[in-house]
Design a protein around this motif. Structure first.
Motif, PDB file in Angstrom:
ATOM      1  N   HIS A   1       0.850  -1.195   0.000  1.00  0.00           N
ATOM      2  CA  HIS A   1       0.000   0.000   0.000  1.00  0.00           C
ATOM      3  C   HIS A   1       0.883   1.241   0.000  1.00  0.00           C
ATOM      4  CE1 HIS A   1      -3.577  -2.392   0.798  1.00  0.00           C
ATOM      5  NE2 HIS A   1      -2.838  -3.078   1.647  1.00  0.00           N
ATOM      6  N   GLU A   2       0.442   2.248  -0.754  1.00  0.00           N
ATOM      7  CA  GLU A   2       1.229   3.476  -0.876  1.00  0.00           C
ATOM      8  C   GLU A   2       1.005   4.420   0.295  1.00  0.00           C
ATOM      9  OE1 GLU A   2       2.215   6.892  -4.175  1.00  0.00           O
ATOM     10  OE2 GLU A   2       0.408   5.688  -4.410  1.00  0.00           O
ATOM     11  N   ASP A   3      -0.220   4.569   0.733  1.00  0.00           N
ATOM     12  CA  ASP A   3      -0.569   5.569   1.732  1.00  0.00           C
ATOM     13  C   ASP A   3      -0.866   4.888   3.062  1.00  0.00           C
ATOM     14  OD1 ASP A   3      -1.434   7.730   3.173  1.00  0.00           O
ATOM     15  OD2 ASP A   3      -2.994   8.325   1.765  1.00  0.00           O
ATOM     16  N   GLU A   4      -0.235   5.356   4.114  1.00  0.00           N
ATOM     17  CA  GLU A   4      -0.434   4.774   5.446  1.00  0.00           C
ATOM     18  C   GLU A   4      -1.880   4.906   5.902  1.00  0.00           C
ATOM     19  OE1 GLU A   4       1.556   4.812   9.868  1.00  0.00           O
ATOM     20  OE2 GLU A   4       2.292   6.178   8.350  1.00  0.00           O
ATOM     21  N   MET A   5      -2.528   6.021   5.559  1.00  0.00           N
ATOM     22  CA  MET A   5      -3.919   6.221   5.987  1.00  0.00           C
ATOM     23  C   MET A   5      -4.842   5.171   5.361  1.00  0.00           C
ATOM     24  SD  MET A   5      -3.924   8.573   8.190  1.00  0.00           S
ATOM     25  CE  MET A   5      -5.655   8.945   8.325  1.00  0.00           C
ATOM     26  N   ILE A   6      -4.654   4.881   4.077  1.00  0.00           N
ATOM     27  CA  ILE A   6      -5.478   3.871   3.410  1.00  0.00           C
ATOM     28  C   ILE A   6      -5.199   2.512   4.017  1.00  0.00           C
ATOM     29  CG2 ILE A   6      -5.863   2.672   1.218  1.00  0.00           C
ATOM     30  CD1 ILE A   6      -5.313   5.369  -0.174  1.00  0.00           C
TER      31      ILE A   6
ATOM     32  N   ILE B   1      -8.403  -1.294  10.029  1.00  0.00           N
ATOM     33  CA  ILE B   1      -9.458  -0.980  10.996  1.00  0.00           C
ATOM     34  C   ILE B   1     -10.789  -1.516  10.499  1.00  0.00           C
ATOM     35  CG2 ILE B   1     -10.797   0.922  12.010  1.00  0.00           C
ATOM     36  CD1 ILE B   1      -8.110   2.506  12.081  1.00  0.00           C
ATOM     37  N   LEU B   2     -11.069  -1.334   9.214  1.00  0.00           N
ATOM     38  CA  LEU B   2     -12.318  -1.812   8.630  1.00  0.00           C
ATOM     39  C   LEU B   2     -12.436  -3.327   8.761  1.00  0.00           C
ATOM     40  CD1 LEU B   2     -14.889  -1.013   7.105  1.00  0.00           C
ATOM     41  CD2 LEU B   2     -13.608  -1.332   4.970  1.00  0.00           C
TER      42      LEU B   2
ATOM     43  N   GLU C   1     -15.288  -5.240  10.909  1.00  0.00           N
ATOM     44  CA  GLU C   1     -16.163  -6.241  10.295  1.00  0.00           C
ATOM     45  C   GLU C   1     -16.134  -7.537  11.094  1.00  0.00           C
ATOM     46  OE1 GLU C   1     -14.719  -6.524   6.301  1.00  0.00           O
ATOM     47  OE2 GLU C   1     -15.816  -4.743   5.634  1.00  0.00           O
ATOM     48  N   ALA C   2     -14.939  -7.956  11.530  1.00  0.00           N
ATOM     49  CA  ALA C   2     -14.821  -9.175  12.337  1.00  0.00           C
ATOM     50  C   ALA C   2     -15.530  -9.003  13.668  1.00  0.00           C
ATOM     51  CB  ALA C   2     -13.352  -9.525  12.551  1.00  0.00           C
ATOM     52  N   ALA C   3     -15.388  -7.838  14.288  1.00  0.00           N
ATOM     53  CA  ALA C   3     -16.057  -7.582  15.571  1.00  0.00           C
ATOM     54  C   ALA C   3     -17.569  -7.568  15.386  1.00  0.00           C
ATOM     55  CB  ALA C   3     -15.585  -6.253  16.156  1.00  0.00           C
ATOM     56  N   GLN C   4     -18.036  -6.992  14.280  1.00  0.00           N
ATOM     57  CA  GLN C   4     -19.479  -6.946  14.008  1.00  0.00           C
ATOM     58  C   GLN C   4     -20.037  -8.346  13.829  1.00  0.00           C
ATOM     59  OE1 GLN C   4     -21.365  -4.267  14.133  1.00  0.00           O
ATOM     60  NE2 GLN C   4     -23.221  -5.384  13.660  1.00  0.00           N
ATOM     61  N   GLU C   5     -19.299  -9.212  13.102  1.00  0.00           N
ATOM     62  CA  GLU C   5     -19.746 -10.593  12.925  1.00  0.00           C
ATOM     63  C   GLU C   5     -19.840 -11.309  14.259  1.00  0.00           C
ATOM     64  OE1 GLU C   5     -17.376 -12.655  10.044  1.00  0.00           O
ATOM     65  OE2 GLU C   5     -17.733 -11.133   8.527  1.00  0.00           O
TER      66      GLU C   5
END
Length: 189
Positions: free
Chosen positions: A146-151, A157-158, A162-166
């Protein structure tokens, strides 16, 4: 009474032997598959040996497979680690263990061009007197840089959300029969 003493002294010895045997466990773990541009990335390749495989000669080859299917040899181990000439020269470090069950490498300062498929091929040649059979094990790592640390952080985090939501929906599920037949309880103040 003497047989009880023998049993009592034998149990701790048996436990010690079992615990010592547990220390020799090899666990094959998958490699990380995402890296951030400009960082170092360890490509994990672990191939556990069975007891009968201990007396072997081990050869390891790491290759990069381009999108068009062309394989580029980037690193090898044949008695000693050796960096190969090419696009990765000067950027690969050997992370293998002495017993050659872990034959991992690290790519230094990964770039976007390093994204792709990496193949770790382990060949073990058995040292028997009459013949020399071999065993081949192949592991693959699909690396995304990945080029950008934020992405990169956002995607991590996403995934964790998603794992926590499941997991949360497993605990928060209310049987449909209970939804309709619940009674209201008055609240006193």
């Amino acid at each position: 009474m003497s047989s009880w003493n023998t049993i009592l002294y034998s149990v701790p010895l048996l436990i010690i032997l079992l615990v010592r045997g547990c220390w020799l466990v090899c666990v094959e773990v998958p490699s990380d598959t995402e890296a951030l541009h400009g960082t170092n990335m360890k490509l994990t390749c672990i191939s556990c040996m069975k007891r009968e495989e201990v007396n072997t000669d081990t050869m390891v080859e790491w290759t990069y497979v381009s999108n068009d299917g062309k394989e580029i040899s980037i690193y090898e181990y044949n008695g000693e680690p050796r960096e190969l000439k090419g696009p990765y020269q000067g950027r690969i470090l050997w992370n293998g263990s002495k017993d050659l069950q872990d034959v991992s490498i690290t790519i230094v300062n990964v770039t976007l061009n390093d994204s792709g498929l990496y193949r770790c091929t382990i060949k073990r040649y058995f040292n028997y007197e009459m013949h020399r059979p071999s065993l081949t094990d192949v592991k693959e790592v699909q690396l995304t840089v990945h080029e950008d640390e934020m992405i990169y952080c956002y995607r991590k985090i996403l995934k964790s959300e998603e794992a926590a939501q499941e997991n949360a929906t497993d605990y928060l599920a209310i049987p449909s029969g209970n939804k309709e037949n619940h009674s209201t309880v008055p609240v006193e103040e």
